[in-house]
Design an enzyme around this catalytic site. Structure first.
Site, mmCIF file in Angstrom:
data_model
loop_
_atom_site.group_PDB
_atom_site.id
_atom_site.type_symbol
_atom_site.label_atom_id
_atom_site.label_comp_id
_atom_site.label_asym_id
_atom_site.label_seq_id
_atom_site.Cartn_x
_atom_site.Cartn_y
_atom_site.Cartn_z
ATOM 1 N N HIS A 294 1.120 6.174 16.184
ATOM 2 C CA HIS A 294 0.425 5.018 16.912
ATOM 3 C C HIS A 294 1.192 5.553 18.644
ATOM 4 O O HIS A 294 2.059 5.169 19.201
ATOM 5 C CB HIS A 294 1.836 4.214 16.893
ATOM 6 N N ASP B 105 2.952 -2.325 14.441
ATOM 7 C CA ASP B 105 2.978 -2.383 16.006
ATOM 8 C C ASP B 105 4.051 -3.469 16.353
ATOM 9 O O ASP B 105 4.221 -4.402 15.429
ATOM 10 C CB ASP B 105 1.436 -2.328 16.835
ATOM 11 N N HIS C 15 -5.230 -6.624 15.841
ATOM 12 C CA HIS C 15 -6.122 -5.720 16.698
ATOM 13 C C HIS C 15 -6.955 -4.524 16.931
ATOM 14 O O HIS C 15 -6.891 -3.769 15.124
ATOM 15 C CB HIS C 15 -4.888 -4.937 18.101
ATOM 16 N N ASP D 274 -7.990 -1.785 17.411
ATOM 17 C CA ASP D 274 -7.511 -0.140 16.644
ATOM 18 C C ASP D 274 -6.914 0.189 15.647
ATOM 19 O O ASP D 274 -6.885 1.146 15.271
ATOM 20 C CB ASP D 274 -6.523 0.563 17.820
#
Length: 305
Positions: free
Chosen positions: A268, A210, A63, A65
């Site tokens: 995060h 994540d 991803h 980010d």
């Protein structure tokens, strides 16, 4: 060893938080990075870490980010005179991402890069000092967590006892420390096991990408000195967290508790949470796991033996 959080924001940066990146210093003066969101190299400039001392980058998932800062950082490392090879690890697709961006931008590096795309869970790197394991997490795309485990260290040398035996400091101290017995001129044998204390356990650092709560998060974090776990939302938004493949602060604490970790550093965070609001996430997590903190960017977190 120290952890430096270069970015703790989820999805996009906000005024006082950058997107995800973490630096882990090594005993030899080098450091590793975990993820490299946009702006990570700017954050590095606000730390004592030098880009030329970066030796490994571990990407949890692709991803934006977590990876949009990679091409610029690699280019700057070259411009700053970095010549040592750089090793990158991450999910399939990492090679295409980097090779394509460097080729199209005509970026030429003065050092080789070696890219390892993770093909199976388990140990993906080992040397004399450390072992790194990877395992899949539960996110919307392929996402990994990493467990960095130091080897055992020799125990403390009992210099006082050795002096009593008539053995002055010198090269033989190093031999004893290395596990070798020493024979003195008078025929006496000094055993390493008598001169050196019990081995010291190595440190364990677990850094997760994540994820929703999952079994592999517990497995990777088992007995860790420090567990780094995402806490994108407060638990009131648990349904939203699950929908987007994330965890709440309370869920991160539950993982740390189940894993028997010593410390939880949360990161995060959704852009909806101001710096002041992070205290609420800490309070939520500490209901389950007392040693839980919201990571603060550009603050060193030592990892003691």
């Amino acid at each position: 060893m120290e952890l430096w959080f270069l970015g703790t924001s989820a999805g996009m940066p906000i005024r006082d938080r950058n997107v995800t990146s973490i630096a882990l210093t090594q005993n030899d003066g080098t450091f590793w990075m975990f993820d490299c969101g946009e702006g990570s190299q700017h954050r590095l400039l606000q730390t004592p870490l030098k880009l030329t001392k970066l030796t490994k980058i571990w990407i949890t998932h692709l991803h934006g980010d977590h990876v949009f800062g990679l091409p610029g950082l690699l280019s700057s490392r070259s411009s700053l005179g970095g010549t040592e090879a750089l090793q990158l690890y991450g999910p399939p697709g990492l090679r295409e991402l980097l090779e394509t961006s460097l080729r199209i931008s005509e970026t030429h590096l003065n050092y080789p890069i070696h890219i390892t795309e993770i093909e199976a869970e388990g140990a993906i790197f080992e040397d004399a000092n450390v072992k790194v394991e990877a395992a899949k997490l539960d996110h919307r795309i392929e996402s990994y967590g990493y467990r960095i485990e130091e080897r055992e260290r020799p125990g403390v040398l009992n210099a006082g006892w050795l002096a009593e035996q008539g053995l002055p400091p010198g090269p033989v101290y190093g031999q004893l420390k290395a596990g070798q017995d020493v024979t003195l001129a008078d025929g006496r044998v000094i055993r390493s096991v008598d001169a050196v204390g019990e081995s010291l356990p190595g440190r364990i650092v677990t850094i997760l990408g994540d994820t929703r709560p999952c079994a592999n998060a517990v497995k990777l974090g088992r007995g860790a000195n420090v567990l780094v776990h995402e806490a994108t939302f407060a638990h009131a938004l648990a349904d939203k967290a699950h929908e987007y493949g994330h965890s709440t602060a309370l869920q991160a604490a539950q993982i740390a508790h189940e894993a028997g970790a010593r410390r939880l550093l949360m990161t995060h965070f959704s852009s909806r949470y101001t710096r002041e609001a992070l205290a609420e996430l800490e309070t939520e997590a500490r209901q389950v796991f007392a040693d839980a903190d919201a990571a603060i960017e550009l603050t060193p977190y030592p990892i003691p033996l």
